[in-house]
Design an enzyme around this catalytic site. Structure first.
Site, PDB file in Angstrom:
ATOM      1  N   GLY A 135       0.815  -1.212   0.000  1.00  0.00           N
ATOM      2  CA  GLY A 135       0.000   0.000   0.000  1.00  0.00           C
ATOM      3  C   GLY A 135       0.843   1.253   0.000  1.00  0.00           C
ATOM      4  N   ALA A 136       1.895   1.250  -0.816  1.00  0.00           N
ATOM      5  CA  ALA A 136       2.893   2.319  -0.772  1.00  0.00           C
ATOM      6  C   ALA A 136       2.496   3.555  -1.570  1.00  0.00           C
ATOM      7  CB  ALA A 136       4.231   1.795  -1.306  1.00  0.00           C
TER       8      ALA A 136
ATOM      9  N   GLY B  97      -1.122   7.909   1.369  1.00  0.00           N
ATOM     10  CA  GLY B  97      -1.251   7.995   2.811  1.00  0.00           C
ATOM     11  C   GLY B  97       0.002   7.601   3.566  1.00  0.00           C
ATOM     12  N   ILE B  98      -0.195   6.787   4.589  1.00  0.00           N
ATOM     13  CA  ILE B  98       0.907   6.383   5.462  1.00  0.00           C
ATOM     14  C   ILE B  98       1.923   5.533   4.709  1.00  0.00           C
ATOM     15  CG2 ILE B  98       1.463   5.057   7.540  1.00  0.00           C
ATOM     16  CD1 ILE B  98      -1.421   5.867   8.507  1.00  0.00           C
ATOM     17  N   GLY B  99       1.452   4.695   3.813  1.00  0.00           N
ATOM     18  CA  GLY B  99       2.366   3.862   3.036  1.00  0.00           C
ATOM     19  C   GLY B  99       3.300   4.693   2.173  1.00  0.00           C
TER      20      GLY B  99
ATOM     21  N   SER C 299      -4.118  -0.776  14.706  1.00  0.00           N
ATOM     22  CA  SER C 299      -4.899   0.454  14.769  1.00  0.00           C
ATOM     23  C   SER C 299      -5.474   0.609  16.164  1.00  0.00           C
ATOM     24  CB  SER C 299      -6.045   0.388  13.750  1.00  0.00           C
ATOM     25  OG  SER C 299      -7.040   1.354  14.002  1.00  0.00           O
TER      26      SER C 299
ATOM     27  N   TYR D 278     -13.765  -4.353  10.741  1.00  0.00           N
ATOM     28  CA  TYR D 278     -12.498  -3.626  10.633  1.00  0.00           C
ATOM     29  C   TYR D 278     -11.704  -3.764  11.929  1.00  0.00           C
ATOM     30  CZ  TYR D 278      -9.124   0.156  10.346  1.00  0.00           C
ATOM     31  OH  TYR D 278      -7.944   0.880  10.345  1.00  0.00           O
TER      32      TYR D 278
END
Length: 293
Positions: A13-14, A17-19, A142, A165
């Site tokens: 997930g790069a 966002g955070i990735g 999370s 989730y």
């Protein structure tokens, strides 16, 4: 096979966002970073954006859909054909849904993507990870893991996407802990750790309706921090020499939503090793993959 003398990292997930910010930080640390992303077009754009910020970055883009186990296996095969080692694996990618969806195998999609896909990816590549204390496998949990359970008899959590989730994020933390225990038991020196990013408006929320997102932001906006700040726990776990396997890090400010990186608080359920081992066994069954260390 791609030859590189650099340390090699995978960030799932790069592309946003955070990735994306994690990729920036890992590249700045001198790693060759494999950006493992579901959407190749977005990933290539993100690669150009990384290079704009870090011109010296060494990057590769490879397709990976964590919710599709065949895609995970294809990625692992392709990675092994290009690289002979993997120094850091950052299991970052995640989805957040408020509707009931399943993957092609009929498994609740958040559990399949956030947990099972990363479990399978790690199982398929762990033999390439050098047995060195600097080698890391980092799981992104999370704050949503708190209050969650693993509903072994109904992974859809009664078709409630929000509850599902939380279940998937608890699974991430339980997996990181159990992996570390098994590494220690086998005498391996590489470290498995877990982190959470706190509160950040990242790409995770693209499935949330705009009015619902606005309502969520209004409730917590004063606590949110940027994706760049939210990536700091991940980078600390991946790069610091002051961490131990099994550690769990996150922001230490109000409600752990932002602030300096430190040891994060866990839900008491994470101390239940029986649940963690049961989850490990279930994960092997659902992915069809025996996880050997």
């Amino acid at each position: 096979m791609t030859a590189t003398s650099q340390k090699i990292a995978i960030v799932t997930g790069a592309n946003n966002g955070i990735g994306f910010e994690t990729t920036i930080g890992i590249a700045e640390a001198g790693f060759h970073v494999v950006m493992a992303c579901r959407n190749l077009e977005k990933a290539k754009t993100a690669r150009d954006d990384v290079l704009a910020r870090v011109p010296s970055a060494s990057l590769d883009v490879m397709p990976l859909d964590l919710g599709d186990f065949a895609s995970v296996r294809s990625f692992a095969e392709a990675f092994r054909a290009r690289y002979s080692k993997l120094d850091v694996l950052i299991n970052n990618a995640g989805i957040l849904l408020y509707t009931a969806e399943t993957n092609g195998d009929g498994i609740e999609l958040q559990f399949a993507t956030n947990h099972l896909g990363h479990f399978l990816l790690t199982a398929l590549l762990i033999d390439l990870v050098p047995d060195d204390p600097a080698s890391r496998i980092v799981a992104l949990s999370s704050l949503g893991h708190k209050g969650a359970t693993i509903q072994f008899d109904d992974l859809t959590c009664g078709q409630d996407g929000g509850i599902a989730y939380g279940q998937s994020k608890l699974a991430n933390l339980l997996f990181g802990d159990e992996l570390n225990r098994r590494l220690r038991a086998s005498g391996r020196r590489l470290k498995a750790l877990s982190v959470h990013p706190g509160g950040s408006e990242s790409g995770l929320f693209h499935n949330v309706a705009p009015d619902q997102l606005a309502q969520m932001k209004a409730q917590v906006e004063q606590f949110l921090h940027s994706p760049e700040e939210a990536a700091k726990p991940t980078l600390y776990a991946a790069l610091s020499t002051d961490v131990q396997g099994g550690d769990y890090y996150g922001p230490t400010g109000p409600q752990e939503m932002s602030g300096e990186v430190g040891v994060a608080t866990r839900d008491p359920i994470t101390a239940n090793i029986e649940i963690a081992t049961r989850l490990w066994t279930l994960s092997e069954v659902l992915t069809g993959q025996s996880f050997k260390i």
